[in-house]
Motif scaffolding. Sequence first.
Motif, PDB file in Angstrom:
ATOM      1  N   MET A  75       0.830  -1.204   0.000  1.00  0.00           N
ATOM      2  CA  MET A  75       0.000   0.000   0.000  1.00  0.00           C
ATOM      3  C   MET A  75       0.866   1.256   0.000  1.00  0.00           C
ATOM      4  N   LEU A  76       1.908   1.272   0.836  1.00  0.00           N
ATOM      5  CA  LEU A  76       2.781   2.438   0.913  1.00  0.00           C
ATOM      6  C   LEU A  76       3.453   2.731  -0.422  1.00  0.00           C
ATOM      7  N   TYR A  77       4.024   1.723  -1.035  1.00  0.00           N
ATOM      8  CA  TYR A  77       4.771   1.949  -2.277  1.00  0.00           C
ATOM      9  C   TYR A  77       3.840   2.305  -3.433  1.00  0.00           C
ATOM     10  N   ILE A  78       2.635   1.743  -3.450  1.00  0.00           N
ATOM     11  CA  ILE A  78       1.683   2.113  -4.506  1.00  0.00           C
ATOM     12  C   ILE A  78       1.227   3.557  -4.329  1.00  0.00           C
ATOM     13  N   PRO A 142      15.373  -4.008   3.376  1.00  0.00           N
ATOM     14  CA  PRO A 142      16.338  -2.928   3.629  1.00  0.00           C
ATOM     15  C   PRO A 142      16.000  -2.173   4.922  1.00  0.00           C
ATOM     16  N   GLU A 143      16.895  -1.292   5.291  1.00  0.00           N
ATOM     17  CA  GLU A 143      16.682  -0.472   6.484  1.00  0.00           C
ATOM     18  C   GLU A 143      15.540   0.509   6.241  1.00  0.00           C
ATOM     19  N   THR A 144      14.579   0.534   7.143  1.00  0.00           N
ATOM     20  CA  THR A 144      13.438   1.425   6.996  1.00  0.00           C
ATOM     21  C   THR A 144      13.766   2.813   7.552  1.00  0.00           C
ATOM     22  N   VAL A 145      12.885   3.759   7.294  1.00  0.00           N
ATOM     23  CA  VAL A 145      13.060   5.108   7.825  1.00  0.00           C
ATOM     24  C   VAL A 145      13.033   5.077   9.352  1.00  0.00           C
ATOM     25  N   ALA A 168      11.396   1.807   2.928  1.00  0.00           N
ATOM     26  CA  ALA A 168      12.860   1.792   2.905  1.00  0.00           C
ATOM     27  C   ALA A 168      13.404   3.219   2.891  1.00  0.00           C
ATOM     28  N   HIS A 169      14.435   3.453   3.688  1.00  0.00           N
ATOM     29  CA  HIS A 169      15.021   4.783   3.782  1.00  0.00           C
ATOM     30  C   HIS A 169      15.551   5.261   2.442  1.00  0.00           C
ATOM     31  N   LEU A 170      16.268   4.406   1.725  1.00  0.00           N
ATOM     32  CA  LEU A 170      16.819   4.803   0.428  1.00  0.00           C
ATOM     33  C   LEU A 170      15.715   5.116  -0.573  1.00  0.00           C
ATOM     34  N   PHE A 171      14.629   4.375  -0.516  1.00  0.00           N
ATOM     35  CA  PHE A 171      13.534   4.650  -1.444  1.00  0.00           C
ATOM     36  C   PHE A 171      12.888   5.995  -1.142  1.00  0.00           C
ATOM     37  N   ILE A 172      12.723   6.335   0.133  1.00  0.00           N
ATOM     38  CA  ILE A 172      12.121   7.623   0.487  1.00  0.00           C
ATOM     39  C   ILE A 172      12.997   8.768  -0.012  1.00  0.00           C
ATOM     40  N   VAL A 173      14.313   8.624   0.133  1.00  0.00           N
ATOM     41  CA  VAL A 173      15.214   9.668  -0.369  1.00  0.00           C
ATOM     42  C   VAL A 173      15.089   9.782  -1.884  1.00  0.00           C
ATOM     43  N   ALA A 174      15.098   8.638  -2.584  1.00  0.00           N
ATOM     44  CA  ALA A 174      14.951   8.661  -4.040  1.00  0.00           C
ATOM     45  C   ALA A 174      13.602   9.243  -4.447  1.00  0.00           C
ATOM     46  N   GLU A 175      12.566   8.920  -3.690  1.00  0.00           N
ATOM     47  CA  GLU A 175      11.219   9.445  -3.967  1.00  0.00           C
ATOM     48  C   GLU A 175      11.185  10.964  -3.878  1.00  0.00           C
TER      49      GLU A 175
END
Length: 338
Positions: A75-78, A142-145, A168-175
Amino acid sequence: MLGSLRVTFTALMLLASFVLLLAVARKYRQCKESPIPLVLNLSFIGFVLGLLLMTASVWDWVSPGSLLTSPCLWMLYIIMGVLNAFKAATLCLAVDQFSAVASPLRHRDRMARWLPGMVAATWAAPLSSGLAAAALHQALQPETVQQYNRRVFGLQHEAAECRWERAAHLFIVAEEVWLLALSLASGSLFVFTAVVGLRRQRRINRAAVPGDAELNQVAVRHFKSFKRIIKVLALVTLLDVVGAALRIVSRWHQLPEAFHYMYVVRIPGLVIECWTYGLSHSGLRAAVVDFFGRMRSAVEPLPTTECVRAVGGHTVPCRGESEPPEPEPEPEARSEHT
């Protein structure tokens, strides 16, 4: 619980605003002319975003803490993918504005060719990236926020709801970097469109002999339409840029709590942005009037002695009252021979 309440309010606001715009646009049957399809696409993306947020919020209310596993991640990623789709759709509308101002006579044919690809790109790329990120999160863990905040900042807060801290922390930064890039691209295109429009307008005003009358007329009309909405769009874009930049900075430097509520301003900006684009088109403005109906007062205003104007040999009220009947013509003088 407070987080769920905020998400619920946000979802209701998005659903109400975008459903209303979709309903209004549905009344306008001639929806093939740019930018109506792009506005409808933007509205539908906003509606889907509100629907997903409402689903997550209702799940949190009904069964607290049960959405913290696989369904929560998907749900979060969608939701993040749909948010990317929204900003990509606004960039498409910025391209539409630039095309209308820079190439007014070729604008309609050009956008008719580009429209299918634009709509497909706004949905395909962001959603596929969100689904891919969810699958990678499940596989790699991966490591979450939330874990990053605990390790770097020493924060021990555990979110009980399905919130972005569990991504994922890296995904939030990329987002946020991607949202920042889209907002900067839209803002730069707005500035370039304004420069092109001002230069064309100056050439038209300075021309001793008018050139192509049709080109000048269409160019002036498109640029006037752009100038009516540019201030609002520039403000919303600035809020997006600042919000995304603050979110990126907060991943390395802990900011005051007030800065974390920047999204409270960014979310209403989505609604304002969509409605601004929609109401910039005369057809949708007419559809709004048709949808809500013209507001007519059931009580006639009282006549006043101050608000009158002279018409011919009699006076009429400035507003609110009907025109008096035309004076009857004077009878013609009888002929001396009758």
